[in-house]
Design an enzyme around this catalytic site. Structure first.
Site, mmCIF file in Angstrom:
data_model
loop_
_atom_site.group_PDB
_atom_site.id
_atom_site.type_symbol
_atom_site.label_atom_id
_atom_site.label_comp_id
_atom_site.label_asym_id
_atom_site.label_seq_id
_atom_site.Cartn_x
_atom_site.Cartn_y
_atom_site.Cartn_z
ATOM 1 N N ASP A 5 36.346 27.948 34.742
ATOM 2 C CA ASP A 5 35.802 28.804 35.792
ATOM 3 C C ASP A 5 35.321 30.120 35.179
ATOM 4 O O ASP A 5 36.110 30.855 34.579
ATOM 5 C CB ASP A 5 36.861 29.071 36.862
ATOM 6 C CG ASP A 5 36.235 29.584 38.152
ATOM 7 O OD1 ASP A 5 35.025 29.364 38.357
ATOM 8 O OD2 ASP A 5 36.964 30.201 38.954
ATOM 9 N N HIS A 23 30.649 40.742 41.977
ATOM 10 C CA HIS A 23 32.054 40.357 42.194
ATOM 11 C C HIS A 23 32.956 41.020 41.160
ATOM 12 O O HIS A 23 33.995 41.602 41.505
ATOM 13 C CB HIS A 23 32.193 38.832 42.134
ATOM 14 C CG HIS A 23 33.622 38.358 42.151
ATOM 15 N ND1 HIS A 23 34.434 38.480 43.261
ATOM 16 C CD2 HIS A 23 34.391 37.771 41.184
ATOM 17 C CE1 HIS A 23 35.633 37.984 42.981
ATOM 18 N NE2 HIS A 23 35.640 37.556 41.732
ATOM 19 N N ARG A 80 40.826 49.165 38.872
ATOM 20 C CA ARG A 80 40.795 50.214 37.841
ATOM 21 C C ARG A 80 39.987 51.446 38.223
ATOM 22 O O ARG A 80 39.951 52.406 37.476
ATOM 23 C CB ARG A 80 40.202 49.650 36.533
ATOM 24 C CG ARG A 80 41.009 48.557 35.875
ATOM 25 C CD ARG A 80 40.340 48.054 34.604
ATOM 26 N NE ARG A 80 39.089 47.382 34.898
ATOM 27 C CZ ARG A 80 38.985 46.073 35.190
ATOM 28 N NH1 ARG A 80 40.059 45.327 35.208
ATOM 29 N NH2 ARG A 80 37.828 45.532 35.479
ATOM 30 N N GLU A 125 37.064 31.436 47.466
ATOM 31 C CA GLU A 125 36.056 32.012 46.571
ATOM 32 C C GLU A 125 34.816 31.159 46.689
ATOM 33 O O GLU A 125 34.840 29.970 46.377
ATOM 34 C CB GLU A 125 36.557 32.058 45.112
ATOM 35 C CG GLU A 125 37.623 33.135 44.902
ATOM 36 C CD GLU A 125 37.973 33.370 43.441
ATOM 37 O OE1 GLU A 125 37.844 32.436 42.637
ATOM 38 O OE2 GLU A 125 38.376 34.507 43.117
ATOM 39 N N ASP A 130 36.990 27.923 45.240
ATOM 40 C CA ASP A 130 38.082 28.054 44.278
ATOM 41 C C ASP A 130 39.207 28.860 44.924
ATOM 42 O O ASP A 130 39.274 30.083 44.798
ATOM 43 C CB ASP A 130 37.552 28.743 43.013
ATOM 44 C CG ASP A 130 38.572 28.730 41.902
ATOM 45 O OD1 ASP A 130 39.332 27.754 41.813
ATOM 46 O OD2 ASP A 130 38.606 29.693 41.122
ATOM 47 N N GLN A 176 48.570 36.104 42.119
ATOM 48 C CA GLN A 176 47.647 36.486 41.040
ATOM 49 C C GLN A 176 47.983 37.874 40.492
ATOM 50 O O GLN A 176 47.997 38.109 39.291
ATOM 51 C CB GLN A 176 46.216 36.455 41.577
ATOM 52 C CG GLN A 176 45.138 36.677 40.515
ATOM 53 C CD GLN A 176 43.726 36.562 41.082
ATOM 54 O OE1 GLN A 176 43.538 36.277 42.266
ATOM 55 N NE2 GLN A 176 42.733 36.783 40.258
ATOM 56 N N LYS A 215 45.692 30.163 41.026
ATOM 57 C CA LYS A 215 44.383 29.520 41.088
ATOM 58 C C LYS A 215 44.452 28.002 41.020
ATOM 59 O O LYS A 215 43.490 27.343 41.407
ATOM 60 C CB LYS A 215 43.524 29.994 39.893
ATOM 61 C CG LYS A 215 43.224 31.470 39.911
ATOM 62 C CD LYS A 215 42.084 31.756 40.844
ATOM 63 C CE LYS A 215 41.620 33.194 40.677
ATOM 64 N NZ LYS A 215 40.428 33.447 41.485
ATOM 65 N N THR A 242 33.139 33.568 41.656
ATOM 66 C CA THR A 242 32.748 34.002 42.994
ATOM 67 C C THR A 242 31.356 34.627 42.970
ATOM 68 O O THR A 242 31.061 35.455 42.107
ATOM 69 C CB THR A 242 33.764 35.045 43.506
ATOM 70 O OG1 THR A 242 35.064 34.489 43.398
ATOM 71 C CG2 THR A 242 33.480 35.435 44.940
HETATM 72 CA CA CA Z 1 37.137 31.482 40.729
#
Ligand code: CA
Length: 354
Positions: free
Chosen positions: A60, A67, A76, A133, A167, A174, A187, A283
């Site tokens: 992936d 995205h 961040r 996603e 997805d 996560q 995932k 995504t």
């Molecule tokens: Ca993905």
């Protein structure tokens, strides 16, 4: 279809052209032959759609700049949204093929380790932040020997076609697990794909320029001409026994890295690619908030609610919601559909064993 795909582009093209000829509206051979039609045609209710290939490996990518920037901004801050490597190569992680499922297969809300806000010890609980996603994915043929990189100008020769992909992601799992090696259980509980593969020959009329790449990629990733495809994409949600709400409308053409660049980068170190390997785009978000490809972005990390057409609201996907992704290309009265990938999210799995 793995063996068929292994035969290579020459065979795909011959078979596609022959099928196209048989079903051409002015061709009477099959059109006016009822006994043959009874044998070769099926009604949709006679057919159960399954995975189109046995997927060996699933990779992936993370190729939408919008995205990556949105997620980076949330994590961040806007000034460090993109990590330094992002503009130089199509980054990706290796996913899991055993949990790639066709449209219509329901999934269970996963449980996993999460760290609640203000605590220091994780707990095991059903994920609270299940997300879709909106992605597309391409399916490859046997492309190279171990050790052999695929040059950029040959990469598309080894791509059979594309599917829609959802997805599924568990954002709370996560967040806790991803440092330092990236996503794992957040995932790999489910990735849904549409059952029909649209071949690259079919997509040829819908070629379009990719976004301009700045800085210029290294020579092995340099590509000229129209490297992307104009594919309209949409995601909708339907709560149980309720009405549909559109969550987002976007387009494949927004992707910064092309599929040829993805495959070339994937093999630059000599990694071998097989017939039936699945490569997700990541995504696909556009530049406006109504074109973001995940709930994470649409609700900006769960800060804002989305009001659905039945009056209920969502920050993430709830039990018994069905998420559907559709896609089509359209130009000069020519329209090609990708069908859809729809998936219902069931409550957390309950063991029947006593
Ligand atoms: Ca993905």
């Amino acid at each position: 279809m793995n063996d068929f795909i292994s035969d290579g582009k020459k065979t795909w093209r011959l078979v596609r052209n022959r099928i196209s000829e048989i079903f051409e509206e002015n061709n009477k051979a099959l059109r006016d032959n009822d006994s043959h039609k009874k044998i070769v045609l099926f009604t949709m209710d006679e057919v159960e759609m399954q995975l189109p290939v046995q997927i060996g490996d699933y990779t992936d990518f993370f190729s939408s700049k919008e995205h990556a920037s949105n997620v980076g901004t949330m994590l961040r801050g806007a000034d460090k949204a993109l990590l330094p490597n992002w503009l130089h190569m199509p980054v990706a992680y290796h996913g899991r093929s055993s949990s790639v499922i066709p449209s219509g297969t329901p999934i269970h809300r996963p449980q996993g380790q999460t760290l609640l806000k203000g605590t220091e010890t994780p707990i095991l609980e059903p994920s609270k932040y299940i997300d879709f996603e909106l992605e597309m994915a391409f399916i490859t043929t046997d492309a190279n020997l171990l050790g052999e990189p695929i040059p950029i100008n040959e990469a598309e020769e080894y791509i059979f076609g594309m599917v829609l992909s959802n997805d599924w992601s568990a954002r709370d799992i996560q967040k806790w697990e991803s440092d330092p090696l990236g996503p794992f259980l957040a995932k790999n509980f489910a990735s849904s794909i549409s059952p029909w593969i649209v071949t690259m020959d079919a997509l040829e009329p819908f070629r379009i320029e990719s976004p301009k790449q700045n800085p210029k990629p290294l020579p092995y990733l340099k590509q000229e001409g129209k490297c992307s495809f104009d594919i309209n994409l949409q995601a909708t949600i339907i709560p149980e026994n309720s009405v549909t709400t559109t969550l987002t409308t976007t387009n494949f053409k927004h992707l910064y890295w092309s599929i040829a660049q993805q495959l070339t980068h994937h093999t630059i170190n000599g990694c071998s690619v097989k017939s039936g390997d699945l490569m997700g785009s990541g995504t696909i978000s556009g530049s406006t908030p109504d074109s973001y490809g995940s709930m994470l972005e649409l609700t900006w990390g769960g800060k804002n609610s989305i009001i659905l057409n039945d009056g209920t609201s969502r920050k993430f996907i709830e039990d018994n919601d069905t998420v559907t992704i559709t896609g089509f290309c359209e130009k000069n009265n020519l329209r090609i559909g990708f069908g859809e990938v729809h998936t219902k999210l069931l409550p957390v799995f309950q063991s029947k064993k006593k």
